[in-house]
Design a protein around this motif. Sequence first.
Motif, PDB file in Angstrom:
ATOM      1  N   UNK A  82       0.785  -1.228   0.000  1.00 62.61           N
ATOM      2  CA  UNK A  82       0.000   0.000   0.000  1.00 62.61           C
ATOM      3  C   UNK A  82       0.808   1.263   0.000  1.00 62.61           C
ATOM      4  N   UNK A  83       2.114   1.173  -0.185  1.00 60.07           N
ATOM      5  CA  UNK A  83       2.977   2.354  -0.192  1.00 60.07           C
ATOM      6  C   UNK A  83       3.692   2.476  -1.535  1.00 60.07           C
ATOM      7  N   UNK A  84       4.064   3.674  -1.882  1.00 62.49           N
ATOM      8  CA  UNK A  84       4.790   3.898  -3.126  1.00 62.49           C
ATOM      9  C   UNK A  84       5.549   5.198  -3.065  1.00 62.49           C
ATOM     10  N   UNK A  85       6.493   5.347  -3.976  1.00 62.96           N
ATOM     11  CA  UNK A  85       7.281   6.563  -4.021  1.00 62.96           C
ATOM     12  C   UNK A  85       7.570   6.970  -5.439  1.00 62.96           C
ATOM     13  N   UNK A  86       8.219   8.117  -5.607  1.00 69.56           N
ATOM     14  CA  UNK A  86       8.528   8.625  -6.940  1.00 69.56           C
ATOM     15  C   UNK A  86       9.856   9.365  -6.901  1.00 69.56           C
ATOM     16  N   UNK A  87      10.569   9.316  -8.030  1.00 72.70           N
ATOM     17  CA  UNK A  87      11.859  10.001  -8.165  1.00 72.70           C
ATOM     18  C   UNK A  87      12.077  10.409  -9.605  1.00 72.70           C
ATOM     19  N   UNK A  88      13.004  11.336  -9.798  1.00 70.98           N
ATOM     20  CA  UNK A  88      13.439  11.771 -11.120  1.00 70.98           C
ATOM     21  C   UNK A  88      14.873  11.292 -11.316  1.00 70.98           C
ATOM     22  N   UNK A  89      15.125  10.567 -12.419  1.00 69.09           N
ATOM     23  CA  UNK A  89      16.403   9.889 -12.593  1.00 69.09           C
ATOM     24  C   UNK A  89      17.100  10.290 -13.897  1.00 69.09           C
ATOM     25  N   UNK A  90      18.412  10.272 -13.838  1.00 69.75           N
ATOM     26  CA  UNK A  90      19.252  10.540 -15.005  1.00 69.75           C
ATOM     27  C   UNK A  90      19.135   9.374 -15.993  1.00 69.75           C
ATOM     28  N   UNK A  91      18.855   9.637 -17.270  1.00 74.61           N
ATOM     29  CA  UNK A  91      18.673   8.537 -18.221  1.00 74.61           C
ATOM     30  C   UNK A  91      19.957   7.787 -18.556  1.00 74.61           C
ATOM     31  N   UNK A  92      21.097   8.368 -18.239  1.00 76.24           N
ATOM     32  CA  UNK A  92      22.368   7.693 -18.533  1.00 76.24           C
ATOM     33  C   UNK A  92      22.834   6.809 -17.386  1.00 76.24           C
ATOM     34  N   UNK A  93      22.480   7.183 -16.152  1.00 76.40           N
ATOM     35  CA  UNK A  93      22.955   6.430 -14.996  1.00 76.40           C
ATOM     36  C   UNK A  93      21.831   5.835 -14.161  1.00 76.40           C
ATOM     37  N   UNK A  94      20.605   6.358 -14.323  1.00 75.57           N
ATOM     38  CA  UNK A  94      19.425   6.010 -13.520  1.00 75.57           C
ATOM     39  C   UNK A  94      19.562   6.432 -12.056  1.00 75.57           C
ATOM     40  N   UNK A  95      20.584   7.230 -11.755  1.00 72.14           N
ATOM     41  CA  UNK A  95      20.705   7.799 -10.419  1.00 72.14           C
ATOM     42  C   UNK A  95      19.687   8.922 -10.243  1.00 72.14           C
ATOM     43  N   UNK A  96      19.222   9.126  -9.002  1.00 69.52           N
ATOM     44  CA  UNK A  96      18.323  10.245  -8.713  1.00 69.52           C
ATOM     45  C   UNK A  96      19.046  11.556  -9.017  1.00 69.52           C
ATOM     46  N   UNK A  97      18.400  12.450  -9.733  1.00 72.89           N
ATOM     47  CA  UNK A  97      19.012  13.716 -10.123  1.00 72.89           C
ATOM     48  C   UNK A  97      19.113  14.633  -8.906  1.00 72.89           C
ATOM     49  N   UNK A  98      20.318  15.123  -8.577  1.00 71.40           N
ATOM     50  CA  UNK A  98      20.482  15.997  -7.410  1.00 71.40           C
ATOM     51  C   UNK A  98      19.584  17.226  -7.494  1.00 71.40           C
ATOM     52  N   UNK A  99      18.952  17.561  -6.369  1.00 73.08           N
ATOM     53  CA  UNK A  99      18.096  18.729  -6.307  1.00 73.08           C
ATOM     54  C   UNK A  99      16.665  18.478  -6.706  1.00 73.08           C
ATOM     55  N   UNK A 100      16.394  17.309  -7.262  1.00 68.88           N
ATOM     56  CA  UNK A 100      15.019  16.991  -7.632  1.00 68.88           C
ATOM     57  C   UNK A 100      14.250  16.490  -6.429  1.00 68.88           C
ATOM     58  N   UNK A 101      12.944  16.593  -6.519  1.00 73.38           N
ATOM     59  CA  UNK A 101      12.101  16.118  -5.440  1.00 73.38           C
ATOM     60  C   UNK A 101      11.875  14.629  -5.538  1.00 73.38           C
ATOM     61  N   UNK A 102      11.034  14.124  -4.665  1.00 73.47           N
ATOM     62  CA  UNK A 102      10.728  12.707  -4.639  1.00 73.47           C
ATOM     63  C   UNK A 102      10.369  12.295  -3.232  1.00 73.47           C
ATOM     64  N   UNK A 103      10.060  11.037  -3.075  1.00 72.12           N
ATOM     65  CA  UNK A 103       9.711  10.544  -1.755  1.00 72.12           C
ATOM     66  C   UNK A 103       8.481   9.680  -1.810  1.00 72.12           C
ATOM     67  N   UNK A 104       7.792   9.567  -0.675  1.00 72.72           N
ATOM     68  CA  UNK A 104       6.630   8.710  -0.578  1.00 72.72           C
ATOM     69  C   UNK A 104       5.361   9.397  -1.027  1.00 72.72           C
ATOM     70  N   UNK A 105       4.460   8.617  -1.596  1.00 74.37           N
ATOM     71  CA  UNK A 105       3.169   9.131  -2.032  1.00 74.37           C
ATOM     72  C   UNK A 105       2.093   8.883  -0.980  1.00 74.37           C
ATOM     73  N   UNK A 106       2.329   7.936  -0.063  1.00 76.01           N
ATOM     74  CA  UNK A 106       1.281   7.544   0.862  1.00 76.01           C
ATOM     75  C   UNK A 106       0.262   6.647   0.215  1.00 76.01           C
ATOM     76  N   UNK A 107       0.585   6.149  -0.961  1.00 76.26           N
ATOM     77  CA  UNK A 107      -0.271   5.244  -1.729  1.00 76.26           C
ATOM     78  C   UNK A 107       0.604   4.622  -2.803  1.00 76.26           C
ATOM     79  N   UNK A 108       0.241   3.458  -3.319  1.00 75.69           N
ATOM     80  CA  UNK A 108       1.023   2.895  -4.420  1.00 75.69           C
ATOM     81  C   UNK A 108       0.884   3.744  -5.676  1.00 75.69           C
ATOM     82  N   UNK A 109       1.982   3.908  -6.419  1.00 74.82           N
ATOM     83  CA  UNK A 109       1.938   4.645  -7.686  1.00 74.82           C
ATOM     84  C   UNK A 109       1.544   3.675  -8.786  1.00 74.82           C
ATOM     85  N   UNK A 110       0.496   4.009  -9.538  1.00 78.55           N
ATOM     86  CA  UNK A 110      -0.005   3.108 -10.565  1.00 78.55           C
ATOM     87  C   UNK A 110       0.212   3.632 -11.986  1.00 78.55           C
TER      88      UNK A 110
END
Length: 321
Positions: A82-110
Amino acid sequence: MGKATGWVRISCSIGLVLGVWILPATGQFERIVVASKAENGQVSVLTGSLGPQVSISGLGGQVVLGVQSDNSIITGTDDGAGNGGFNKRDPLTLAVIPGSGGGGLGAPVRTIAVFSNDSVFIGSGNGTNNQVRNADLTAIIAGGGPALFGDEGLPDSVVQSDDDLIFIYSNSALAVDQQGRLRRDPLGSLGLTGPDENLGAAGGVPILGVAVAVQSDDTIVVARDDRYVELRHGTTLSPDLGGFTRSAGAFGADITALGVLSDGRVVIGTSDGEIQVRSSDLQTPLVSQGGFGAISALAVQADDDIVVGNQAGEVRVLDPS
């Protein structure tokens, strides 16, 4: 990786495929992003020839993706509890992009949909906390929620050419013929501003949407759980397209994937391994082939090749011409 005859141009294996997305060409070739259940939630970037480029694992169970105009990849997750999160990632490395937001949604992301200004719609798996965030995911934009839609989640969403958001959802509290819903909201507004239409019922059972896509004229294509595909008016969402309706089915198995080619032809994938290409008005089956396994995802490349993934973890590039 190997080659096959017929439709199949190239293929590879990667793990139970949850979704397929296309990274627009940054030079000569497009790249393909695949979300799979391998390694407890994996995202892989493949070359156009399906060669591995980069991957990341351990994202947690189900994974959905979106792609922004600079090829940044938005990941959304569902841990199965019942939990989910979201992030913004670099397409070359798939690492989270520094300074971008993200975190938990409090619900699954569909479902995730990206607007032309790179704002991101995040749709939940239980109807709560649906929201539109700015391009960096650091904040919900004005009017962008959080909003509640139904009680059983949003299976799919898509953005029209004018940045209107189209999504399907369901509400079990409504009358049977009103429970399956199709909705349109303008960019940044998740209020009661756009049309919200029912998908009807058959035999006393509600008809629910399973996938949605748009044609180049913004006509909406809806795949339903009664194994039909229908067209809906791009503005009113009505099945009335000007004194007539257009649909196709019932198919011989559940519809599990949907896409649209550049000329409006509709691509349908089913759970028994069939890919069918139909005319833009759905009235004529143009090409059909089976044997692709239990199809779980598809995407259309700029040259109209079709990328198909299945539950066995196979990814294929098909030439429907």
